[in-house]
Scaffold this motif. Structure first.
Motif, PDB file in Angstrom:
ATOM      1  N   ILE A 150      35.590  30.571  25.857  1.00 35.25           N
ATOM      2  CA  ILE A 150      36.213  31.900  25.375  1.00 35.25           C
ATOM      3  C   ILE A 150      36.691  32.085  23.981  1.00 35.25           C
ATOM      4  O   ILE A 150      37.188  31.073  23.516  1.00 35.25           O
ATOM      5  N   CYS A 151      36.683  33.223  23.641  1.00 39.70           N
ATOM      6  CA  CYS A 151      37.135  33.450  22.237  1.00 39.70           C
ATOM      7  C   CYS A 151      37.908  34.722  22.269  1.00 39.70           C
ATOM      8  O   CYS A 151      37.679  35.984  22.895  1.00 39.70           O
ATOM      9  N   TYR A 152      39.355  34.533  22.019  1.00 40.34           N
ATOM     10  CA  TYR A 152      40.269  35.605  21.904  1.00 40.34           C
ATOM     11  C   TYR A 152      40.236  36.216  20.321  1.00 40.34           C
ATOM     12  O   TYR A 152      40.553  35.307  19.312  1.00 40.34           O
ATOM     13  N   CYS A 153      39.893  37.378  19.961  1.00 43.48           N
ATOM     14  CA  CYS A 153      39.595  37.713  18.758  1.00 43.48           C
ATOM     15  C   CYS A 153      40.614  38.859  18.257  1.00 43.48           C
ATOM     16  O   CYS A 153      40.879  39.976  19.011  1.00 43.48           O
ATOM     17  N   SER A 154      40.910  38.943  17.179  1.00 44.39           N
ATOM     18  CA  SER A 154      41.773  39.961  16.484  1.00 44.39           C
ATOM     19  C   SER A 154      41.247  39.969  14.929  1.00 44.39           C
ATOM     20  O   SER A 154      40.444  39.067  14.768  1.00 44.39           O
ATOM     21  N   ASP A 155      41.535  40.914  13.987  1.00 50.97           N
ATOM     22  CA  ASP A 155      41.059  40.695  12.780  1.00 50.97           C
ATOM     23  C   ASP A 155      41.622  39.566  12.150  1.00 50.97           C
ATOM     24  O   ASP A 155      41.219  39.093  10.867  1.00 50.97           O
ATOM     25  N   ASP A 156      42.750  39.128  12.409  1.00 55.39           N
ATOM     26  CA  ASP A 156      43.441  37.920  11.550  1.00 55.39           C
ATOM     27  C   ASP A 156      43.149  36.837  12.182  1.00 55.39           C
ATOM     28  O   ASP A 156      43.169  35.647  11.284  1.00 55.39           O
ATOM     29  N   TYR A 157      43.189  36.477  13.405  1.00 51.25           N
ATOM     30  CA  TYR A 157      42.765  35.373  14.065  1.00 51.25           C
ATOM     31  C   TYR A 157      41.740  35.192  14.959  1.00 51.25           C
ATOM     32  O   TYR A 157      41.495  36.159  15.796  1.00 51.25           O
ATOM     33  N   LEU A 158      41.232  34.103  15.119  1.00 49.59           N
ATOM     34  CA  LEU A 158      40.178  33.801  16.211  1.00 49.59           C
ATOM     35  C   LEU A 158      40.795  32.483  17.140  1.00 49.59           C
ATOM     36  O   LEU A 158      41.344  31.558  16.308  1.00 49.59           O
ATOM     37  N   ILE A 159      41.039  32.701  18.426  1.00 47.99           N
ATOM     38  CA  ILE A 159      41.506  31.543  19.143  1.00 47.99           C
ATOM     39  C   ILE A 159      40.302  31.012  20.109  1.00 47.99           C
ATOM     40  O   ILE A 159      40.023  31.905  20.910  1.00 47.99           O
ATOM     41  N   LEU A 160      39.713  29.722  19.914  1.00 42.85           N
ATOM     42  CA  LEU A 160      38.611  29.294  20.563  1.00 42.85           C
ATOM     43  C   LEU A 160      39.062  28.600  21.763  1.00 42.85           C
ATOM     44  O   LEU A 160      39.657  27.379  21.344  1.00 42.85           O
ATOM     45  N   CYS A 161      38.775  28.847  22.866  1.00 43.72           N
ATOM     46  CA  CYS A 161      39.064  27.962  24.127  1.00 43.72           C
ATOM     47  C   CYS A 161      37.608  27.106  24.310  1.00 43.72           C
ATOM     48  O   CYS A 161      36.735  27.601  24.536  1.00 43.72           O
ATOM     49  N   LEU A 162      37.767  25.597  24.011  1.00 48.22           N
ATOM     50  CA  LEU A 162      36.683  24.878  24.077  1.00 48.22           C
ATOM     51  C   LEU A 162      36.463  24.450  25.610  1.00 48.22           C
ATOM     52  O   LEU A 162      37.210  24.252  26.274  1.00 48.22           O
ATOM     53  N   PHE A 163      35.185  23.733  25.580  1.00 45.36           N
ATOM     54  CA  PHE A 163      34.895  23.179  26.876  1.00 45.36           C
ATOM     55  C   PHE A 163      35.641  21.784  27.052  1.00 45.36           C
ATOM     56  O   PHE A 163      35.894  21.076  28.157  1.00 45.36           O
ATOM     57  N   GLU A 164      35.436  20.999  25.844  1.00 46.29           N
ATOM     58  CA  GLU A 164      36.124  19.780  25.881  1.00 46.29           C
ATOM     59  C   GLU A 164      37.556  19.571  25.818  1.00 46.29           C
ATOM     60  O   GLU A 164      38.265  20.161  25.069  1.00 46.29           O
ATOM     61  N   ASN A 165      37.933  19.122  26.938  1.00 42.46           N
ATOM     62  CA  ASN A 165      39.418  18.552  26.950  1.00 42.46           C
ATOM     63  C   ASN A 165      40.387  19.727  26.916  1.00 42.46           C
ATOM     64  O   ASN A 165      41.443  19.529  26.654  1.00 42.46           O
ATOM     65  N   ASN A 166      39.725  20.960  27.458  1.00 40.95           N
ATOM     66  CA  ASN A 166      40.828  22.103  27.315  1.00 40.95           C
ATOM     67  C   ASN A 166      41.577  22.220  25.773  1.00 40.95           C
ATOM     68  O   ASN A 166      42.766  22.405  25.865  1.00 40.95           O
ATOM     69  N   LYS A 167      40.785  21.970  24.818  1.00 41.68           N
ATOM     70  CA  LYS A 167      41.538  22.054  23.509  1.00 41.68           C
ATOM     71  C   LYS A 167      41.400  23.358  22.788  1.00 41.68           C
ATOM     72  O   LYS A 167      40.527  24.235  23.387  1.00 41.68           O
ATOM     73  N   TYR A 168      42.177  23.840  22.030  1.00 42.64           N
ATOM     74  CA  TYR A 168      42.098  25.050  21.261  1.00 42.64           C
ATOM     75  C   TYR A 168      41.933  25.037  19.846  1.00 42.64           C
ATOM     76  O   TYR A 168      42.243  23.896  19.116  1.00 42.64           O
ATOM     77  N   VAL A 169      41.142  25.843  19.399  1.00 46.36           N
ATOM     78  CA  VAL A 169      40.916  25.986  17.695  1.00 46.36           C
ATOM     79  C   VAL A 169      41.436  27.156  17.395  1.00 46.36           C
ATOM     80  O   VAL A 169      41.133  28.351  17.912  1.00 46.36           O
ATOM     81  N   ILE A 170      42.234  27.225  16.313  1.00 44.10           N
ATOM     82  CA  ILE A 170      42.678  28.640  15.711  1.00 44.10           C
ATOM     83  C   ILE A 170      41.916  28.643  14.401  1.00 44.10           C
ATOM     84  O   ILE A 170      42.006  27.783  13.410  1.00 44.10           O
ATOM     85  N   VAL A 171      41.238  29.894  14.282  1.00 40.92           N
ATOM     86  CA  VAL A 171      40.459  30.307  13.140  1.00 40.92           C
ATOM     87  C   VAL A 171      41.413  31.274  12.344  1.00 40.92           C
ATOM     88  O   VAL A 171      41.513  32.249  12.700  1.00 40.92           O
ATOM     89  N   ASP A 172      42.151  30.847  11.246  1.00 39.66           N
ATOM     90  CA  ASP A 172      42.837  31.837  10.510  1.00 39.66           C
ATOM     91  C   ASP A 172      41.648  32.737   9.565  1.00 39.66           C
ATOM     92  O   ASP A 172      41.298  32.293   8.398  1.00 39.66           O
ATOM     93  N   CYS A 173      41.342  33.900  10.064  1.00 42.36           N
ATOM     94  CA  CYS A 173      40.522  34.867   9.150  1.00 42.36           C
ATOM     95  C   CYS A 173      41.210  35.379   8.026  1.00 42.36           C
ATOM     96  O   CYS A 173      40.567  35.727   6.961  1.00 42.36           O
ATOM     97  N   LYS A 174      42.384  35.416   7.932  1.00 42.62           N
ATOM     98  CA  LYS A 174      43.064  35.827   6.666  1.00 42.62           C
ATOM     99  C   LYS A 174      43.327  34.835   5.677  1.00 42.62           C
ATOM    100  O   LYS A 174      43.307  35.245   4.217  1.00 42.62           O
ATOM    101  N   ASN A 175      42.880  33.542   5.806  1.00 43.03           N
ATOM    102  CA  ASN A 175      43.048  32.454   5.145  1.00 43.03           C
ATOM    103  C   ASN A 175      41.655  31.671   4.799  1.00 43.03           C
ATOM    104  O   ASN A 175      41.368  30.496   5.017  1.00 43.03           O
TER     105      ASN A 175
END
Length: 138
Positions: free
Chosen positions: A90-115
């Motif tokens: 799953i990906c939670y999306c906004s113009d500033d950030y993407l929050i990725l919910c991964l299949f592996e180990n229930n980890k999360y990745v934050i993509v800073d779209c502003k940076n």
């Protein structure tokens, strides 16, 4: 004669269904909408400058998050920058950030779209207010 007419009608419908999805610009697509789809996978719009490319490869497949150059539409991946590769649920999306919910180990990745697509990893997203985000299932 009826069978030939029916066959021609079905061919026209099939061609329309596969070709009517094309839009004139990347901005016309909604977040979560499939931009490109073919036998190798599909690409979904995440926000105004990011997409996820789901690539079929064997049993598992993989997802690649790209920061795109929208001026290269319709070939949006040609001058794109890879931000993350892995398996995303799953990906939670906004113009500033993407929050990725991964299949592996229930980890999360934050993509800073502003940076410029800076990636960070977190164990939990409970501190984030997701009410302004759009949920996209990959």
């Amino acid at each position: 004669m009826k069978k030939i007419s029916l066959l021609i009608f079905l061919i026209i419908i099939a061609l329309c269904i596969t070709g009517c999805n094309y839009k004139d610009s990347f901005q016309e697509y909604d977040i979560g909408e499939t931009v490109v789809s073919n036998r190798d996978g599909y690409t979904i719009k995440l926000n105004k400058n990011y997409v996820v490319d789901h690539i079929y490869s064997g049993k598992s497949g993989k997802d690649v998050i790209y920061q795109i150059d929208i001026s290269s539409y319709p070939d949006i991946l040609s001058d794109s920058k890879t931000c993350y590769e892995g398996k995303v649920r799953i990906c939670y999306c906004s113009d500033d950030y993407l929050i990725l919910c991964l299949f592996e180990n229930n980890k999360y990745v934050i993509v800073d779209c502003k940076n410029n697509g800076k990636v960070s990893y977190v164990e939990s997203i409970s501190d984030y207010d997701l009410s302004d985000f759009i949920k996209v299932e990959v």
